[in-house]
Design an enzyme around this catalytic site. Sequence first.
Site, PDB file in Angstrom:
ATOM      1  N   ASN A 217     -12.010  -3.589  61.858  1.00 46.36           N
ATOM      2  CA  ASN A 217     -11.336  -4.246  60.701  1.00 46.36           C
ATOM      3  C   ASN A 217     -12.023  -4.991  60.033  1.00 46.36           C
ATOM      4  O   ASN A 217     -11.795  -5.284  58.638  1.00 46.36           O
ATOM      5  CB  ASN A 217     -10.044  -4.424  61.149  1.00 46.36           C
ATOM      6  CG  ASN A 217     -10.063  -5.502  62.090  1.00 46.36           C
ATOM      7  OD1 ASN A 217     -11.223  -5.672  63.113  1.00 46.36           O
ATOM      8  ND2 ASN A 217      -9.042  -6.404  62.377  1.00 46.36           N
TER       9      ASN A 217
ATOM     10  N   THR B 193      -9.264  -0.867  75.474  1.00 42.26           N
ATOM     11  CA  THR B 193     -10.624  -1.011  75.535  1.00 42.26           C
ATOM     12  C   THR B 193     -11.030  -2.344  76.144  1.00 42.26           C
ATOM     13  O   THR B 193     -11.905  -2.418  76.926  1.00 42.26           O
ATOM     14  CB  THR B 193     -11.310  -0.965  73.976  1.00 42.26           C
ATOM     15  OG1 THR B 193     -10.974   0.039  73.102  1.00 42.26           O
ATOM     16  CG2 THR B 193     -12.792  -1.440  74.093  1.00 42.26           C
ATOM     17  N   GLY B 194     -10.021  -3.177  76.086  1.00 45.51           N
ATOM     18  CA  GLY B 194     -10.268  -4.544  76.946  1.00 45.51           C
ATOM     19  C   GLY B 194     -10.311  -4.096  78.348  1.00 45.51           C
ATOM     20  O   GLY B 194     -11.046  -4.826  79.277  1.00 45.51           O
TER      21      GLY B 194
ATOM     22  N   GLU C 292     -10.766 -10.539  73.068  1.00 45.45           N
ATOM     23  CA  GLU C 292      -9.891 -10.649  71.686  1.00 45.45           C
ATOM     24  C   GLU C 292      -9.268  -9.573  71.561  1.00 45.45           C
ATOM     25  O   GLU C 292      -9.876  -8.497  71.027  1.00 45.45           O
ATOM     26  CB  GLU C 292     -10.610 -11.368  70.735  1.00 45.45           C
ATOM     27  CG  GLU C 292     -11.097 -12.735  70.677  1.00 45.45           C
ATOM     28  CD  GLU C 292     -10.009 -13.667  70.804  1.00 45.45           C
ATOM     29  OE1 GLU C 292      -8.937 -13.634  70.267  1.00 45.45           O
ATOM     30  OE2 GLU C 292     -10.100 -14.697  71.478  1.00 45.45           O
TER      31      GLU C 292
ATOM     32  N   CYS D 239      -5.355  -7.879  63.884  1.00 44.75           N
ATOM     33  CA  CYS D 239      -4.765  -8.362  65.125  1.00 44.75           C
ATOM     34  C   CYS D 239      -3.541  -9.341  64.986  1.00 44.75           C
ATOM     35  O   CYS D 239      -2.643  -9.189  65.799  1.00 44.75           O
ATOM     36  CB  CYS D 239      -5.930  -8.740  66.020  1.00 44.75           C
ATOM     37  SG  CYS D 239      -6.851 -10.544  65.260  1.00 44.75           S
TER      38      CYS D 239
ATOM     39  N   GLU E  29     -11.522 -18.264  70.421  1.00 46.77           N
ATOM     40  CA  GLU E  29     -12.373 -18.064  69.842  1.00 46.77           C
ATOM     41  C   GLU E  29     -12.400 -19.150  68.285  1.00 46.77           C
ATOM     42  O   GLU E  29     -11.385 -19.705  68.205  1.00 46.77           O
ATOM     43  CB  GLU E  29     -12.694 -16.808  69.107  1.00 46.77           C
ATOM     44  CG  GLU E  29     -12.737 -15.998  70.497  1.00 46.77           C
ATOM     45  CD  GLU E  29     -13.720 -14.583  70.438  1.00 46.77           C
ATOM     46  OE1 GLU E  29     -13.920 -13.942  69.298  1.00 46.77           O
ATOM     47  OE2 GLU E  29     -14.495 -14.389  71.426  1.00 46.77           O
TER      48      GLU E  29
HETATM   49  P1  NAD Z   1     -11.326  -0.272  69.915  1.00 47.67           P
HETATM   50  O1  NAD Z   1     -10.893  -0.977  71.208  1.00 47.67           O
HETATM   51  O2  NAD Z   1     -11.199   1.073  69.654  1.00 47.67           O
HETATM   52  O3  NAD Z   1     -12.998  -0.647  69.495  1.00 47.67           O
HETATM   53  C1  NAD Z   1     -13.511  -2.022  69.495  1.00 47.67           C
HETATM   54  C2  NAD Z   1     -14.987  -1.783  69.977  1.00 47.67           C
HETATM   55  O4  NAD Z   1     -14.986  -1.333  71.485  1.00 47.67           O
HETATM   56  C3  NAD Z   1     -15.825  -0.778  69.036  1.00 47.67           C
HETATM   57  O5  NAD Z   1     -17.138  -1.465  68.778  1.00 47.67           O
HETATM   58  C4  NAD Z   1     -15.857   0.187  70.218  1.00 47.67           C
HETATM   59  O6  NAD Z   1     -16.984   1.284  70.018  1.00 47.67           O
HETATM   60  C5  NAD Z   1     -15.809  -0.378  71.211  1.00 47.67           C
HETATM   61  N1  NAD Z   1     -15.570   0.448  72.552  1.00 47.67           N
HETATM   62  C6  NAD Z   1     -14.680   1.407  72.702  1.00 47.67           C
HETATM   63  N2  NAD Z   1     -14.508   1.828  73.736  1.00 47.67           N
HETATM   64  C7  NAD Z   1     -15.279   1.021  74.692  1.00 47.67           C
HETATM   65  C8  NAD Z   1     -15.920   1.358  76.159  1.00 47.67           C
HETATM   66  N3  NAD Z   1     -15.368   1.873  77.033  1.00 47.67           N
HETATM   67  N4  NAD Z   1     -16.527   0.253  76.424  1.00 47.67           N
HETATM   68  C9  NAD Z   1     -17.141  -0.736  75.644  1.00 47.67           C
HETATM   69  N5  NAD Z   1     -17.086  -0.632  74.178  1.00 47.67           N
HETATM   70  C10 NAD Z   1     -15.902   0.202  73.868  1.00 47.67           C
HETATM   71  O7  NAD Z   1     -10.679  -1.089  68.616  1.00 47.67           O
HETATM   72  P2  NAD Z   1     -10.793  -0.890  67.356  1.00 47.67           P
HETATM   73  O8  NAD Z   1      -9.853   0.388  66.758  1.00 47.67           O
HETATM   74  O9  NAD Z   1     -12.012  -0.795  66.603  1.00 47.67           O
HETATM   75  O10 NAD Z   1      -9.916  -1.993  66.325  1.00 47.67           O
HETATM   76  C11 NAD Z   1      -8.540  -2.371  66.600  1.00 47.67           C
HETATM   77  C12 NAD Z   1      -8.097  -3.247  67.792  1.00 47.67           C
HETATM   78  O11 NAD Z   1      -8.759  -4.405  67.743  1.00 47.67           O
HETATM   79  C13 NAD Z   1      -6.592  -3.519  67.504  1.00 47.67           C
HETATM   80  O12 NAD Z   1      -5.960  -3.420  68.799  1.00 47.67           O
HETATM   81  C14 NAD Z   1      -6.558  -5.056  67.404  1.00 47.67           C
HETATM   82  O13 NAD Z   1      -5.519  -5.908  67.557  1.00 47.67           O
HETATM   83  C15 NAD Z   1      -7.959  -5.701  67.979  1.00 47.67           C
HETATM   84  N6  NAD Z   1      -8.403  -6.519  67.159  1.00 47.67           N
HETATM   85  C16 NAD Z   1      -8.343  -7.805  68.023  1.00 47.67           C
HETATM   86  C17 NAD Z   1      -8.792  -9.047  67.260  1.00 47.67           C
HETATM   87  C18 NAD Z   1      -8.619 -10.437  67.859  1.00 47.67           C
HETATM   88  O14 NAD Z   1      -9.104 -11.412  67.673  1.00 47.67           O
HETATM   89  N7  NAD Z   1      -7.466 -10.701  68.800  1.00 47.67           N
HETATM   90  C19 NAD Z   1      -9.336  -9.054  66.212  1.00 47.67           C
HETATM   91  C20 NAD Z   1      -9.611  -8.010  65.223  1.00 47.67           C
HETATM   92  C21 NAD Z   1      -9.043  -6.694  65.991  1.00 47.67           C
END
Ligand code: NAD
Length: 492
Positions: A163, A241-242, A259, A295, A471
């Site tokens: 994003n 993913t977390g 995050e 987020c 952060e």
């Molecule tokens: P996502 O979790 O699908 O992907 C995030 C990153 O993780 C990508 O680079 C992806 O390739 C990688 N990834 C995916 N699976 C993985 C795995 N098994 N192991 C390691 N890495 C992996 O998220 P998205 O769809 O790109 O972004 C949207 C999400 O991010 C929303 O839930 C949003 O709330 C969150 N977000 C949080 C913050 C914050 O600061 N808290 C900021 C922006 C976005």
Amino acid sequence: MPEDQPHSPVVDAVSRVPLGQFVAGAFRTGGGAVRAVRCPSDGSFLAHVEDAVASDLDEAVAAASAAQRAWADMGPVARGVALKSAAARIRDSAEELALIDALDSGNPLQGMRFDIGLGATLMEYFAGLTAEAKGETIPQPGNKLTFVTREPMGVVARIVPFNHPALFAIAKLAAPLAAGNAVILKPSEETPLSALRVADLIGDLFPKGLIAVLTGGADIGAAICAHPGIAAVGLIGSVPTGRAVMRGSAETLKQTQLELGGKNALVICEDADVGRAIAGAVKGMNLGWTAGQSCGSTSRVLVHESHYDTVVAGIAAAFDAVRLGRPEEEGTEMGCLSTEAQYRKVQGFIGRAQQAGARMAAGGPPEGVPAEGFFVRPTLFCDVAADAEIAREEVFGPVLTVLPWRDEAEMLDIVNGLDVGLTASVWTRDLDGAMRLTRRIEAGYVWVNDTSDHYLGAPFGGVKQSGIGREECLGEMLAYTETKTVTIVSQA
Ligand code: NAD
């Protein structure tokens, strides 16, 4: 759209993006599967980008590890100078980077200009904090000295979402670099272009190999988590993913900073300035920044029942007035969603909410934008039960739900009744009420009569399943350090 008909502004911006893994100070190709990166606003082809493979990761870690000692030994002043030079180069290329992100992510140019400036500001901020990775002394009898130092962890990784592509690439390199670490950055497979250009712009300012950019999706992300040469992983991404990152890092017992997502509440009290609260609720959706894909978006409004109709009508009118357009065009107020998967997910939420009987007070098919683009009009749902999916799940798009409340305790049960707690916003003119609600709301960041804005140095992060760690503050840099305790006994 065929791959031999690139989008016209691409010729200028995207053609300068080196397409390959940035490993050991150079770009390389020849490894993994090739992805076509497309412009989400019209489907036009932008570039082919390869996924990194295990050998890219191994070599990136080896080169980063070799460079890291020299970087740490340069000391805080020289590290700060290098980071400030990197920020200056990013500012010099702000227009180009903003255009790349607009094309790649679908976010409007104005929002991406803001992102590049914010990324550079955060890099300058951490450049100024390098000397703050300091320790302490412990009282001892006269012939003994015990002190604690903070040392960099070595090679660390940062995995970021789609994003805010350039903002996260720039800002998430900064804190661990400031502390003396080497960094492996993995951008989203959906929006990888600006991270590659950032590495190209600033890579030579650091010891060769100190920063690496590896493109690809979950596979290379999982390999990063499992790699024994990486000491810590910081993820910005979704809650699932977390969990995957935590599980993947368990075998090597890595420190993880997470995050994650939220379903952030904006509470309007009976005594609020309702006009300002409506404007705050609209701003809190970050429509002009990321089409609501933030987020921190306050995507559920809980309004005192006395203002329910006024607030629904006010937000609906503001949503109806938002001008959607191509992200790279000046004057576009809101772009499109960044990925097809996100578009389908958001449409699914909207369809299910309607089927469940929620009233759509704003929304509907977008007009005047390319039919192939992932455009969604700002959408407002009301007359929704508090336990409805649309009132509880993170949509990550331009979809807002309004719920009425009468009793403060019941309202707090709804606000706190989710597994996530990233941000919240309270609108009131009552200082005591504001103090009470900020104490009781379970979130990592609470605004009062404000929303959306981040402030330099103010810790940002979530409670519960919204994540671990904070952060944009000193704590982010310290999270990429280890303490070492030393006791010296004088033999004199
Ligand atoms: P996502 O979790 O699908 O992907 C995030 C990153 O993780 C990508 O680079 C992806 O390739 C990688 N990834 C995916 N699976 C993985 C795995 N098994 N192991 C390691 N890495 C992996 O998220 P998205 O769809 O790109 O972004 C949207 C999400 O991010 C929303 O839930 C949003 O709330 C969150 N977000 C949080 C913050 C914050 O600061 N808290 C900021 C922006 C976005």
